[in-house]
Design a protein around this motif. Structure first.
Motif, PDB file in Angstrom:
ATOM      1  N   ALA A  98      96.152 -75.245  80.455  1.00  0.00           N
ATOM      2  CA  ALA A  98      95.031 -74.354  80.150  1.00  0.00           C
ATOM      3  C   ALA A  98      94.514 -74.536  78.725  1.00  0.00           C
ATOM      4  O   ALA A  98      93.369 -74.163  78.419  1.00  0.00           O
ATOM      5  N   ALA A  99      95.338 -75.099  77.861  1.00  0.00           N
ATOM      6  CA  ALA A  99      94.886 -75.378  76.497  1.00  0.00           C
ATOM      7  C   ALA A  99      93.970 -76.596  76.437  1.00  0.00           C
ATOM      8  O   ALA A  99      93.253 -76.789  75.446  1.00  0.00           O
ATOM      9  N   GLU A 100      93.995 -77.419  77.505  1.00  0.00           N
ATOM     10  CA  GLU A 100      93.206 -78.654  77.533  1.00  0.00           C
ATOM     11  C   GLU A 100      92.061 -78.604  78.542  1.00  0.00           C
ATOM     12  O   GLU A 100      91.043 -79.274  78.370  1.00  0.00           O
ATOM     13  N   VAL A 101      92.236 -77.853  79.630  1.00  0.00           N
ATOM     14  CA  VAL A 101      91.262 -77.805  80.729  1.00  0.00           C
ATOM     15  C   VAL A 101      90.882 -76.353  80.972  1.00  0.00           C
ATOM     16  O   VAL A 101      91.735 -75.456  80.904  1.00  0.00           O
ATOM     17  N   ASP A 102      89.605 -76.120  81.266  1.00  0.00           N
ATOM     18  CA  ASP A 102      89.127 -74.759  81.505  1.00  0.00           C
ATOM     19  C   ASP A 102      89.570 -74.309  82.901  1.00  0.00           C
ATOM     20  O   ASP A 102      88.935 -74.638  83.900  1.00  0.00           O
ATOM     21  N   ILE A 103      90.687 -73.581  82.950  1.00  0.00           N
ATOM     22  CA  ILE A 103      91.191 -73.056  84.216  1.00  0.00           C
ATOM     23  C   ILE A 103      91.610 -71.606  84.043  1.00  0.00           C
ATOM     24  O   ILE A 103      91.923 -71.146  82.947  1.00  0.00           O
ATOM     25  N   SER A 104      91.610 -70.897  85.162  1.00  0.00           N
ATOM     26  CA  SER A 104      92.296 -69.614  85.260  1.00  0.00           C
ATOM     27  C   SER A 104      93.329 -69.764  86.367  1.00  0.00           C
ATOM     28  O   SER A 104      93.236 -70.668  87.206  1.00  0.00           O
ATOM     29  N   TYR A 105      94.336 -68.918  86.356  1.00  0.00           N
ATOM     30  CA  TYR A 105      95.319 -69.002  87.449  1.00  0.00           C
ATOM     31  C   TYR A 105      95.965 -67.657  87.715  1.00  0.00           C
ATOM     32  O   TYR A 105      95.983 -66.767  86.860  1.00  0.00           O
ATOM     33  N   ASP A 106      96.445 -67.503  88.933  1.00  0.00           N
ATOM     34  CA  ASP A 106      97.202 -66.317  89.308  1.00  0.00           C
ATOM     35  C   ASP A 106      98.521 -66.743  89.942  1.00  0.00           C
ATOM     36  O   ASP A 106      98.732 -67.933  90.211  1.00  0.00           O
ATOM     37  N   VAL A 107      99.402 -65.791  90.151  1.00  0.00           N
ATOM     38  CA  VAL A 107     100.748 -66.075  90.645  1.00  0.00           C
ATOM     39  C   VAL A 107     101.042 -65.216  91.860  1.00  0.00           C
ATOM     40  O   VAL A 107     100.852 -63.993  91.836  1.00  0.00           O
ATOM     41  N   VAL A 108     101.507 -65.857  92.932  1.00  0.00           N
ATOM     42  CA  VAL A 108     101.933 -65.162  94.147  1.00  0.00           C
ATOM     43  C   VAL A 108     103.456 -65.270  94.235  1.00  0.00           C
ATOM     44  O   VAL A 108     103.992 -66.374  94.330  1.00  0.00           O
ATOM     45  N   PRO A 109     104.175 -64.163  94.180  1.00  0.00           N
ATOM     46  CA  PRO A 109     105.635 -64.236  94.194  1.00  0.00           C
ATOM     47  C   PRO A 109     106.169 -64.705  95.540  1.00  0.00           C
ATOM     48  O   PRO A 109     105.520 -64.545  96.580  1.00  0.00           O
ATOM     49  N   GLY A 110     107.365 -65.289  95.496  1.00  0.00           N
ATOM     50  CA  GLY A 110     107.996 -65.777  96.716  1.00  0.00           C
ATOM     51  C   GLY A 110     109.445 -65.318  96.824  1.00  0.00           C
ATOM     52  O   GLY A 110     110.035 -64.851  95.841  1.00  0.00           O
ATOM     53  N   ILE A 111     110.016 -65.459  98.002  1.00  0.00           N
ATOM     54  CA  ILE A 111     111.418 -65.126  98.220  1.00  0.00           C
ATOM     55  C   ILE A 111     112.281 -66.211  97.597  1.00  0.00           C
ATOM     56  O   ILE A 111     112.126 -67.394  97.884  1.00  0.00           O
ATOM     57  N   THR A 112     113.193 -65.797  96.733  1.00  0.00           N
ATOM     58  CA  THR A 112     114.008 -66.753  95.992  1.00  0.00           C
ATOM     59  C   THR A 112     115.251 -67.166  96.770  1.00  0.00           C
ATOM     60  O   THR A 112     115.660 -66.515  97.737  1.00  0.00           O
ATOM     61  N   ALA A 113     115.879 -68.239  96.294  1.00  0.00           N
ATOM     62  CA  ALA A 113     117.163 -68.659  96.853  1.00  0.00           C
ATOM     63  C   ALA A 113     118.215 -67.575  96.672  1.00  0.00           C
ATOM     64  O   ALA A 113     119.134 -67.450  97.482  1.00  0.00           O
ATOM     65  N   VAL A 114     118.082 -66.780  95.609  1.00  0.00           N
ATOM     66  CA  VAL A 114     119.032 -65.689  95.370  1.00  0.00           C
ATOM     67  C   VAL A 114     118.944 -64.673  96.506  1.00  0.00           C
ATOM     68  O   VAL A 114     119.965 -64.237  97.061  1.00  0.00           O
ATOM     69  N   GLN A 115     117.734 -64.288  96.867  1.00  0.00           N
ATOM     70  CA  GLN A 115     117.553 -63.336  97.963  1.00  0.00           C
ATOM     71  C   GLN A 115     118.005 -63.932  99.295  1.00  0.00           C
ATOM     72  O   GLN A 115     118.640 -63.254 100.112  1.00  0.00           O
ATOM     73  N   ALA A 116     117.656 -65.196  99.516  1.00  0.00           N
ATOM     74  CA  ALA A 116     118.070 -65.847 100.763  1.00  0.00           C
ATOM     75  C   ALA A 116     119.585 -65.935 100.853  1.00  0.00           C
ATOM     76  O   ALA A 116     120.174 -65.721 101.926  1.00  0.00           O
ATOM     77  N   LEU A 117     120.238 -66.244  99.735  1.00  0.00           N
ATOM     78  CA  LEU A 117     121.696 -66.360  99.719  1.00  0.00           C
ATOM     79  C   LEU A 117     122.367 -65.048 100.093  1.00  0.00           C
ATOM     80  O   LEU A 117     123.251 -65.013 100.965  1.00  0.00           O
ATOM     81  N   THR A 118     121.965 -63.950  99.446  1.00  0.00           N
ATOM     82  CA  THR A 118     122.609 -62.670  99.725  1.00  0.00           C
ATOM     83  C   THR A 118     122.291 -62.182 101.139  1.00  0.00           C
ATOM     84  O   THR A 118     123.140 -61.582 101.802  1.00  0.00           O
ATOM     85  N   ALA A 119     121.090 -62.480 101.621  1.00  0.00           N
ATOM     86  CA  ALA A 119     120.747 -62.093 102.995  1.00  0.00           C
ATOM     87  C   ALA A 119     121.590 -62.858 104.010  1.00  0.00           C
ATOM     88  O   ALA A 119     122.099 -62.279 104.978  1.00  0.00           O
ATOM     89  N   ARG A 120     121.747 -64.145 103.817  1.00  0.00           N
ATOM     90  CA  ARG A 120     122.497 -64.968 104.770  1.00  0.00           C
ATOM     91  C   ARG A 120     123.979 -64.629 104.763  1.00  0.00           C
ATOM     92  O   ARG A 120     124.647 -64.691 105.798  1.00  0.00           O
ATOM     93  N   HIS A 121     124.516 -64.225 103.594  1.00  0.00           N
ATOM     94  CA  HIS A 121     125.917 -63.819 103.523  1.00  0.00           C
ATOM     95  C   HIS A 121     126.095 -62.324 103.803  1.00  0.00           C
ATOM     96  O   HIS A 121     127.238 -61.847 103.856  1.00  0.00           O
TER      97      HIS A 121
END
Length: 246
Positions: free
Chosen positions: A128-151
């Protein structure tokens, strides 16, 4: 208008982990940028393509695969990572400028969640310091959550904290309480006392998923062997584990 980038967390491997918010962002994207990390990890790009094919309702989007620069193994760790991120930023900035129109929408699909041991957001800040962009973030299910769910276990003990760390840090500082360990290529749990509890998982949410639980003394050798065999078979491995010292 400036170019816009979605950073989309796509979960730990199971396409069913993709959220409704992520599906909306997928359908808003014209160009998906994917890091090509070589033939051994080519199936990670293919899984991203399959997720798009499953959830995007209209054709017309496309993938742009970018060669991932090598990370130095000679330099000090933080210096090597900083140089690697800078090299990525140069590649991404050039690709976004070349492949995305002035008001286009692109996306990077982050394994798990973009905020947890993922470099995408740091690299995009440099872009973003070099190119004119904006961005947003969509959260996802982490390996941590998947691990505890599977166990089928809670992440924390009642009223107690949980540390999320790396194998390198575990080896340097040891274990106190509960810790989730990621990015560990050396089976650092073997340095823990034999009665330390461990819940381990690899390729979480995929058809190749591996799960082992017990104490380090009971299952540590088995986990190390399974990990080595799986890495040799696939050419790569992503695993994580939860440790408790009581």
């Amino acid at each position: 208008m400036s170019r816009h980038i979605h950073v989309i967390g796509i979960g730990a491997g199971d396409p069913d982990y993709v959220t409704a918010q992520a599906i909306h962002a997928l359908n808003d994207t014209q160009v998906f940028f994917a890091m090509d990390k070589g033939e051994a990890k080519g199936d990670l790009v293919e899984l991203r393509r399959k997720i798009c094919a499953r959830f995007i309702r209209e054709p017309g989007y496309r993938f742009v695969e970018l060669s991932d620069p090598a990370r130095s193994t000679a330099a000090e760790y933080r210096e090597a990572v900083s140089d690697w991120h800078a090299a990525r930023a140069r590649i991404w900035a050039a690709a976004i400028s070349a492949e995305l129109g002035p008001d286009g929408v692109g996306a990077f699909l982050a394994w798990g969640d973009p905020a947890l041991y993922d470099s995408t957001l740091r690299v995009l800040d440099a872009v973003a310091a070099e190119v004119d962009i904006s961005y947003d973030v969509v959260p996802g299910i982490t390996a941590v959550q998947a691990l505890t769910a599977r166990h089928r276990i809670p992440l924390n003990e009642v009223g107690e904290p949980v540390l999320i760390t790396t194998g390198r840090q575990l080896r340097a500082h040891g274990l106190s309480g509960s810790a989730v360990v990621m990015l560990d290529g050396d089976c650092s749990f073997r340095a823990c006392p034999p009665d330390t509890r461990i819940w381990w998982g690899a390729y979480l949410g995929t058809d190749d998923e591996l799960l082992v639980a017990g104490t380090v003394g009971e299952v540590g050798t088995r986990i190390a062997a399974l990990r080595a065999q799986a890495r040799a078979r696939h050419g790569w491995i992503m695993d994580t584990y939860l440790l408790r010292d009581h």
